[in-house]
Design a protein around this motif. Structure first.
Motif, short mmCIF file in Angstrom:
data_model
loop_
_atom_site.label_atom_id
_atom_site.label_comp_id
_atom_site.label_asym_id
_atom_site.label_seq_id
_atom_site.Cartn_x
_atom_site.Cartn_y
_atom_site.Cartn_z
N UNK A 155 57.05 93.53 47.13
CA UNK A 155 56.71 92.35 46.33
C UNK A 155 57.60 92.19 45.09
N UNK A 156 58.01 93.28 44.47
CA UNK A 156 58.84 93.18 43.26
C UNK A 156 60.18 92.52 43.57
N UNK A 157 60.79 92.92 44.68
CA UNK A 157 62.09 92.35 45.02
C UNK A 157 61.96 90.89 45.46
N UNK A 158 60.94 90.57 46.25
CA UNK A 158 60.74 89.20 46.70
C UNK A 158 60.56 88.26 45.50
N UNK A 159 59.79 88.69 44.52
CA UNK A 159 59.58 87.87 43.32
C UNK A 159 60.85 87.78 42.49
N UNK A 160 61.63 88.85 42.46
CA UNK A 160 62.90 88.84 41.73
C UNK A 160 63.88 87.86 42.36
N UNK A 161 63.89 87.78 43.70
CA UNK A 161 64.76 86.82 44.38
C UNK A 161 64.38 85.39 44.02
N UNK A 162 63.08 85.12 43.95
CA UNK A 162 62.62 83.80 43.54
C UNK A 162 63.05 83.49 42.12
N UNK A 163 62.85 84.45 41.23
CA UNK A 163 63.23 84.24 39.83
C UNK A 163 64.73 83.99 39.70
N UNK A 164 65.50 84.68 40.48
CA UNK A 164 66.96 84.50 40.45
C UNK A 164 67.33 83.07 40.81
N UNK A 165 66.73 82.53 41.87
CA UNK A 165 67.01 81.15 42.28
C UNK A 165 66.54 80.16 41.22
N UNK A 166 65.38 80.43 40.64
CA UNK A 166 64.81 79.53 39.62
C UNK A 166 65.71 79.49 38.39
N UNK A 167 66.14 80.65 37.92
CA UNK A 167 66.96 80.70 36.71
C UNK A 167 68.36 80.15 36.95
N UNK A 168 68.78 80.11 38.23
CA UNK A 168 70.09 79.53 38.56
C UNK A 168 70.02 78.00 38.64
N UNK A 169 68.81 77.44 38.58
CA UNK A 169 68.67 75.99 38.55
C UNK A 169 67.99 75.35 39.73
N UNK A 170 67.41 76.12 40.64
CA UNK A 170 66.73 75.52 41.80
C UNK A 170 65.57 74.64 41.34
N UNK A 171 65.51 73.42 41.89
CA UNK A 171 64.45 72.49 41.49
C UNK A 171 63.11 72.84 42.10
N UNK A 172 63.14 73.46 43.26
CA UNK A 172 61.89 73.85 43.91
C UNK A 172 62.13 75.10 44.73
N UNK A 173 61.18 76.01 44.69
CA UNK A 173 61.24 77.25 45.44
C UNK A 173 60.32 77.14 46.64
N UNK A 174 60.88 77.22 47.83
CA UNK A 174 60.11 77.03 49.06
C UNK A 174 59.79 78.39 49.66
N UNK A 175 58.50 78.69 49.77
CA UNK A 175 58.06 79.96 50.32
C UNK A 175 57.97 79.83 51.83
N UNK A 176 58.79 80.60 52.54
CA UNK A 176 58.91 80.44 53.99
C UNK A 176 58.20 81.57 54.74
N UNK A 177 57.33 81.17 55.67
CA UNK A 177 56.75 82.12 56.61
C UNK A 177 57.58 82.02 57.88
N UNK A 178 58.79 82.58 57.82
CA UNK A 178 59.79 82.35 58.86
C UNK A 178 59.38 82.91 60.21
N UNK A 179 58.71 84.06 60.22
CA UNK A 179 58.25 84.64 61.48
C UNK A 179 56.91 84.07 61.93
N UNK A 180 56.26 83.30 61.08
CA UNK A 180 55.02 82.63 61.46
C UNK A 180 53.85 83.57 61.69
N UNK A 181 53.89 84.76 61.08
CA UNK A 181 52.83 85.73 61.34
C UNK A 181 51.82 85.90 60.23
N UNK A 182 51.96 85.14 59.14
CA UNK A 182 51.06 85.32 58.00
C UNK A 182 49.73 84.62 58.22
#
Length: 532
Positions: A155-182
């Protein structure tokens, strides 16, 4: 009232579905239909990945969209390049869309195994790509690929990746359930964490349907703060598909009081659903919630009796709000209410207790036990109703048909000839015709004998032909045997209709369906002439 933006990815993620292939022209037509529906964002493809998407982005530049913003989709830059010389980012910018969506790795497993890079380098790819694109386009969305799996694993790394995109200027952060198993409870846990970690960020949800939970997961994410839902029309997508926008939109708008495309636009939902299916050359799913033709179809007599008093007894919304309509089916489970509803729908005034109703119901149940399925053959039912009312059609009288199939060693295909004898307006017509198979030959021979008397038959066409073997259907003698049911869809310049025949013999079943189809055509022409 919260505004939830709807991001459609039918043209990209949906096009990755098995058996779904779209040309650039198909994509153009669907894009305009989505725009008419009031979709906010249309993800049109990955311009750097294939010629079809590249051609589409060139074509769409000459078209105007009223409601939707077009988005191009791609990935963060390659690990061995920089944003300035990365071909993927260059192709995204060449598409000249106001929105660019890029995906990056938020699951540590994917960074180290799939990409083969360090976790730190992965964060650099995210920051560099988002920052480079944000300086050049209006909006940049960051698809946090495999976010929910990454959050469960690290969880720490996943949240850090989101923060990185946000601080770089991303207008929206899309949380993807890519494998569809959640599961929804896992989505809830992750949503609580991300909104706490990044309270000022805007979030979206992109759910796949491998656990049949994509719609539920999308709704749960919105309930806990997401302001955008990504999905596809009819749930098309890779493997088991994506979140079905035809379910997400009415659930959010009608059940949760949120604004999506607006209630006026939502009335176009069913026609849009079917338009996309037809354009993709796929049959619409009958039992699809909200927009399937069976979504508000009632078969049991108890159900029909109740909805005639108050539709809310067996319908969770008003069908017309999503462009659908209530339907009553006829079957061996039907009661008088089913007959009365269908009769009224067809313009016949019958009352409960009328001997005609009881007679028709008895006949209907007997025929259904043999394999007839009047719920899918309205034209044959109307002819049955006319007979029960003492108004049988007498356009022609059958005397005889004879069909010969033959194939010689040198023949590439079997040879079929049909002979038909009918009485038409006091004259005996004895005709013969060849055809591509016995049904086609019979149809041509019968028309040959009738068209001189009924010229309008020349505009009638057989559009579809279906055969089903019915093992164990009960005969009126009380025994059991296999029957064959034939459904024929016919049409002319004004309408389409379906007729049916049932017999042990496929030729006889086909003949019944063909005769009904012709009789119905002549009957409808008479009705139109009378109305004029």
């Amino acid at each position: 009232m919260r505004q939830i933006s709807i991001y459609d990815t039918t043209l990209r993620d949906g096009a990755q579905a098995e058996e779904l292939n779209l040309t650039s022209d198909d994509k153009l037509r669907i894009a305009h239909k989505l725009d008419e529906l009031g979709i906010h964002y249309i993800e049109a493809g990955w311009p750097g990945s294939n010629p079809t998407d590249k051609r589409f982005f060139e074509q769409i530049k000459g078209h105007v969209l009223t409601n939707a913003k077009l988005a191009a989709f791609g990935s963060t830059h390659l690990a061995k390049t920089t944003p300035e010389n990365d071909p993927n980012l260059a192709a995204l910018l060449e598409a000249e869309t106001p929105v660019i969506t890029i995906f990056g790795k938020t699951w540590d497993l994917h960074a180290t195994t799939a990409l083969g890079i360090s976790l730190e380098r992965n964060l650099e790819l995210i920051a560099n790509s988002v920052g480079y694109l944000k300086a050049r386009v209006d909006e940049v969305f960051f698809d946090a690929e495999h976010f929910f799996d990454g959050f469960k694993n690290n969880p720490e790394y996943a949240l850090l990746a989101l923060r990185t995109a946000y601080e770089a200027g991303a207008d929206r952060l899309i949380l993807c359930d890519t494998n569809g198993g959640s599961m929804p409870f896992e989505v809830a846990k992750a949503m609580e964490a991300v909104t706490k970690s990044l309270p000022d960020a805007e979030f979206g949800i992109h759910a796949h349907n491998d656990s049949e939970a994509a719609v539920a997961n999308s709704i749960e994410a919105v309930r806990l703060g997401a302001s955008q839902v990504q999905g596809t029309i009819n749930g098309y997508g890779e493997r088991c598909g994506n979140a079905n926008l035809c379910s997400v939109i009415p659930n959010l708008e009608l059940k949760m009081g949120m604004k999506t495309i607006g209630k006026e636009n939502m009335e176009r939902l069913m026609v849009t659903s079917h338009f996309v299916s037809e354009t993709a050359n796929l049959r619409p799913f009958m039992r699809q919630p909200f927009v399937g033709v069976s979504a508000f179809a009632h078969k049991g007599g108890v159900h029909v009796s109740a909805i005639l008093k108050d539709a809310k007894t067996y319908e969770h919304i008003v069908p017309e709000t999503v462009g659908n309509k209530q339907r009553v089916l006829l079957s061996d489970q039907a009661g008088q209410s089913n007959i009365l509803f269908k009769a009224e729908e067809l313009g016949y005034d019958l009352k409960k207790g009328d001997p005609t109703v009881n007679r028709l119901l008895k006949d209907l149940k007997l025929k259904e036990s043999m394999g007839y399925e009047y719920s899918v053959a309205d034209a044959s039912f109307e002819l049955l109703l006319l007979k029960a009312l003492g108004k049988p059609l007498n356009y022609f009288h059958f005397r005889n048909f004879f069909v010969v199939d033959a194939k010689r060693e040198e023949d590439p295909e079997p040879f079929t000839e049909a002979t038909v004898i009918v009485d038409v307006k006091g004259q005996v017509e004895h005709t013969a015709a060849t055809g591509m198979g016995p049904v086609n030959a019979l149809d041509r021979a019968l028309r040959k004998g009738l068209e001189r008397f009924y010229p309008n038959l020349r505009e009638m066409r057989l559009l579809d032909f279906k055969v089903r073997v019915l093992s164990g259907a009960v005969r009126d003698t009380g025994g059991t045997a296999s029957f064959v049911r034939v459904l024929i869809e016919s049409g002319d310049k004004k309408e389409r209709w379906t007729t049916m025949g049932v017999s042990h013999n496929i030729i006889e079943a086909s003949w019944q369906a063909v005769v009904d189809a012709i009789n119905y055509k002549l009957f409808r022409d008479d009705q139109r002439d009378s109305a004029e």
